[in-house]
Design a protein around this motif. Structure first.
Motif, PDB file in Angstrom:
ATOM      1  N   LYS A 142       0.839  -1.206   0.000  1.00  0.00           N
ATOM      2  CA  LYS A 142       0.000   0.000   0.000  1.00  0.00           C
ATOM      3  C   LYS A 142       0.877   1.262   0.000  1.00  0.00           C
ATOM      4  O   LYS A 142       0.503   2.290  -0.563  1.00  0.00           O
ATOM      5  CB  LYS A 142      -0.872  -0.028   1.251  1.00  0.00           C
ATOM      6  CG  LYS A 142      -1.871   1.069   1.354  1.00  0.00           C
ATOM      7  CD  LYS A 142      -2.700   0.842   2.617  1.00  0.00           C
ATOM      8  CE  LYS A 142      -3.403   2.109   3.026  1.00  0.00           C
ATOM      9  NZ  LYS A 142      -3.981   1.985   4.360  1.00  0.00           N
ATOM     10  N   HIS A 143       2.061   1.140   0.588  1.00  0.00           N
ATOM     11  CA  HIS A 143       2.992   2.278   0.614  1.00  0.00           C
ATOM     12  C   HIS A 143       3.923   2.290  -0.592  1.00  0.00           C
ATOM     13  O   HIS A 143       4.930   2.987  -0.596  1.00  0.00           O
ATOM     14  CB  HIS A 143       3.818   2.249   1.908  1.00  0.00           C
ATOM     15  CG  HIS A 143       3.054   2.768   3.093  1.00  0.00           C
ATOM     16  ND1 HIS A 143       2.160   1.996   3.806  1.00  0.00           N
ATOM     17  CD2 HIS A 143       3.023   4.005   3.675  1.00  0.00           C
ATOM     18  CE1 HIS A 143       1.633   2.713   4.777  1.00  0.00           C
ATOM     19  NE2 HIS A 143       2.137   3.943   4.719  1.00  0.00           N
ATOM     20  N   GLY A 144       3.622   1.479  -1.579  1.00  0.00           N
ATOM     21  CA  GLY A 144       4.444   1.443  -2.791  1.00  0.00           C
ATOM     22  C   GLY A 144       5.752   0.700  -2.586  1.00  0.00           C
ATOM     23  O   GLY A 144       6.697   0.857  -3.364  1.00  0.00           O
ATOM     24  N   GLY A 145       5.810  -0.132  -1.558  1.00  0.00           N
ATOM     25  CA  GLY A 145       7.046  -0.860  -1.274  1.00  0.00           C
ATOM     26  C   GLY A 145       6.940  -2.348  -1.567  1.00  0.00           C
ATOM     27  O   GLY A 145       5.952  -2.817  -2.140  1.00  0.00           O
ATOM     28  N   GLN A 146       7.997  -3.051  -1.160  1.00  0.00           N
ATOM     29  CA  GLN A 146       8.037  -4.498  -1.395  1.00  0.00           C
ATOM     30  C   GLN A 146       8.614  -5.193  -0.180  1.00  0.00           C
ATOM     31  O   GLN A 146       9.427  -4.604   0.546  1.00  0.00           O
ATOM     32  CB  GLN A 146       8.930  -4.809  -2.587  1.00  0.00           C
ATOM     33  CG  GLN A 146       8.210  -4.603  -3.896  1.00  0.00           C
ATOM     34  CD  GLN A 146       9.116  -4.792  -5.078  1.00  0.00           C
ATOM     35  OE1 GLN A 146      10.337  -4.680  -4.943  1.00  0.00           O
ATOM     36  NE2 GLN A 146       8.536  -5.061  -6.218  1.00  0.00           N
ATOM     37  N   ILE A 147       8.215  -6.472  -0.013  1.00  0.00           N
ATOM     38  CA  ILE A 147       8.806  -7.234   1.086  1.00  0.00           C
ATOM     39  C   ILE A 147       9.360  -8.542   0.530  1.00  0.00           C
ATOM     40  O   ILE A 147       8.751  -9.160  -0.362  1.00  0.00           O
ATOM     41  CB  ILE A 147       7.769  -7.483   2.209  1.00  0.00           C
ATOM     42  CG1 ILE A 147       8.440  -8.247   3.370  1.00  0.00           C
ATOM     43  CG2 ILE A 147       6.537  -8.234   1.742  1.00  0.00           C
ATOM     44  CD1 ILE A 147       7.647  -8.193   4.672  1.00  0.00           C
TER      45      ILE A 147
END
Ligand SMILES: Nc1ncnc2c1ncn2[C@@H]1O[C@H](COP(=O)(O)OP(=O)(O)OP(=O)(O)O)[C@@H](O)[C@H]1O
Ligand SMILES: [Mg+2]
Length: 515
Positions: free
Chosen positions: A471-476
């Motif tokens: 949702k924050h434009g990131g990746q895990i």
């Protein structure tokens, strides 16, 4: 010309009277003709001009003629279509000329309207000087065989073009046929499988199934829509639905099995996705209810704290405790809304410095970290902020650190790092020396409800974490060593704020919301 004959003996008389008949070698030729007369299908002879010397009753019946109407005539004078008559006449001549037999086939409609397919042989009969004395014709009706060939051709085409694997085996499980769909579904070509054992495509733990299937088939039973797994040549698993039937010989004895296998991997995947989305929907309903139930008492507590504050103005220490209590309760309320309320988060985005955030979260787990004698190591290489919901990022870090602590019941090193990956991205690393994640579980840990902690875990921690990060434009990403190496590393990358002083320049995926 003599009276028409209907059997070999009367034929002798006809033959003897025939003007075209060569009297020189009567005995030998009579023997030949008598033999011909006993042939079930059509038998006949020609002289060197291509004229009929003889025809058995079957041919006469087919042509609707009597023997004396036939003897002495060529094909051209008999009830044959012109083109066919020309061809047959020429072929008789060819036998005389080349001394070689002619084998051919034709379709023919008799004067009575009977359609048929016929295979015929024109063979030379030699005299004592080695010359062709006459030509013997024999014809067989092959309509039945042709029909069979046609039916077989159709069946073969159906098997060839089927989307389902169609495979036959003997009673020892040795493959005897393997169609193109079997090649597509299982990856082995026919040449690799015909003659090989079917066990090759059955997972070792399911080999018992084949024995069970074969014993049912030996008993003459049929198996329908049996869902199981098979292994492709590439090693991948394919889910199939099997229908297995016995193959019997003409005496009815079971001599093998035919198996139709339908690839149902796609359907199974869809079914699993449906179950999954049903689970998620159920959880959504449950979450909404729980969220509601939890938030109501929390609101009441917040109000009570507020009232307590208003009535304790004279005691600064109590006021401070109440203020802290109020903040904590507010945070619990916020977290409940995020986790259980399906992120109906109203928390505004702001510039968040990750090192501070990590320190805050570590404080929550400090007691547990100390109790387990976990050695904490931090490496904060940057203080550049991300533009995000602080509550949601707290949730992310909290889940990751909680998992790391859970994985190290007997202590170990917990390493936390914040570093710039490049100009646009920042990375948070949470690394532990805990139990590690089994390779077969690696792709399941982000699914909702996947937990190895029994009643102690809900299995939504990482699922929520992943959604909040995205949702924050990131990746895990996860990397883990199963025992004995152990240890797990979780990496979260987030977009950096281009200019930390200007929230308006924040990445578009991070929406500003007001509380
Ligand atoms: N750092 C880790 N080390 C070892 N296993 C881990 C780690 N992080 C996650 N896992 C595995 O992933 C599973 C799913 O994690 P997740 O956080 O989603 O759920 P959970 O921790 O089991 O329950 P909860 O919902 O309470 O967080 C865990 O049960 C565990 O098996
Ligand atoms: Mg967890």
């Amino acid at each position: 010309m003599a009276t028409p004959a209907s059997n070999g003996d009367s034929f002798d008389a006809t033959l003897a009277n025939s003007s075209t008949y060569l009297m020189s070698d009567l005995d030998r030729q009579l023997r030949v003709f008598k033999t011909l007369s006993s042939i079930i299908d059509f038998a006949y002879t020609f002289d060197s001009d291509g004229r009929f010397l003889y025809a058995n009753q079957a041919l006469l019946d087919l042509l609707g003629l009597k023997l004396d109407q036939l003897v002495g005539k060529t094909f051209l004078e008999l009830p044959y279509p012109h083109d066919l008559a020309v061809k047959l006449h020429a072929q008789v001549q060819q036998v005389f000329d080349t001394q070689q037999k002619v084998i051919d086939e034709t379709t023919y409609t008799s004067p009575s309207g009977k359609d048929g397919c016929y295979e015929y042989i024109f063979s030379p009969v030699f005299d004592d000087h080695g010359r062709v004395e006459l030509v013997v014709g024999s014809t067989r009706e092959v309509s039945h065989r042709k029909l069979n060939e046609k039916v077989h051709g159709h069946l073969a085409a159906i098997i060839e073009s089927s989307d389902d694997a169609i495979v036959s085996k003997d009673l020892n499980g040795i493959v005897t046929s393997w169609n193109p769909a079997a090649e597509r579904i299982f990856g082995y070509i026919a040449a690799e499988m015909v003659g090989a054992s079917i066990l090759r495509i059955i997972p070792p733990e399911l080999h018992f199934e084949e024995d069970r299937i074969l014993s049912k088939i030996r008993a003459g039973e049929r198996i329908e829509h049996y869902e199981t797994r098979r292994i492709r040549k590439s090693g991948e698993t394919v889910e199939v639905s099997l229908t297995v039937s016995p193959i019997r010989d003409s005496a009815g004895k079971v001599i093998g099995t035919s198996k139709i296998a339908r690839n149902i991997s796609g359907r199974k995947l869809l079914e699993r996705m449906l179950v999954q989305s049903e689970k998620i929907a159920t959880m959504g309903r449950m979450a909404a209810t729980v969220s509601h139930e939890v938030n109501n008492p929390l609101e009441a507590v917040i109000n009570l704290i507020y009232l307590a504050r208003c009535n304790s103005t004279d005691n600064p220490a109590v006021l401070e405790y109440l203020e802290t209590a109020e903040q904590e309760i507010e945070r619990v309320s916020h977290l409940t809304r995020q986790t259980l309320g399906y992120y109906r988060d109203t928390g505004a985005h702001s510039n968040v410095a990750l090192p501070d955030l990590v320190r805050d979260v570590l404080r929550i787990y400090q007691t547990k970290i100390d109790a387990r004698q976990i050695i904490l190591q931090t490496d904060f290489g940057t203080a550049r902020p991300v533009y995000a919901s602080k509550g949601e990022l707290t949730q992310v870090l909290s889940n990751l650190i909680a998992n790391a602590v859970d994985a190290m019941p007997d202590g170990g090193r917990l390493y936390l790092r914040v570093a710039e990956l490049n100009d646009a991205q920042i990375e948070i690393v949470v690394q532990d020396e805990g139990s590690g994640i089994a390779p077969e579980n690696l792709n399941k840990i982000f699914e909702p409800f996947f937990t190895t902690k029994g009643n102690l875990g809900t299995g939504i921690g990482l699922w929520v974490t992943k959604q909040l990060v995205e949702k924050h434009g990131g990746q895990i990403a996860v990397a883990s060593n199963p025992p004995p190496l152990k240890g797990t590393t979780m990496r979260v990358s987030l977009p950096l704020v281009a200019d930390s002083t200007d929230p308006a320049s924040a990445p578009s995926s991070a929406n500003t919301r007001t509380r």
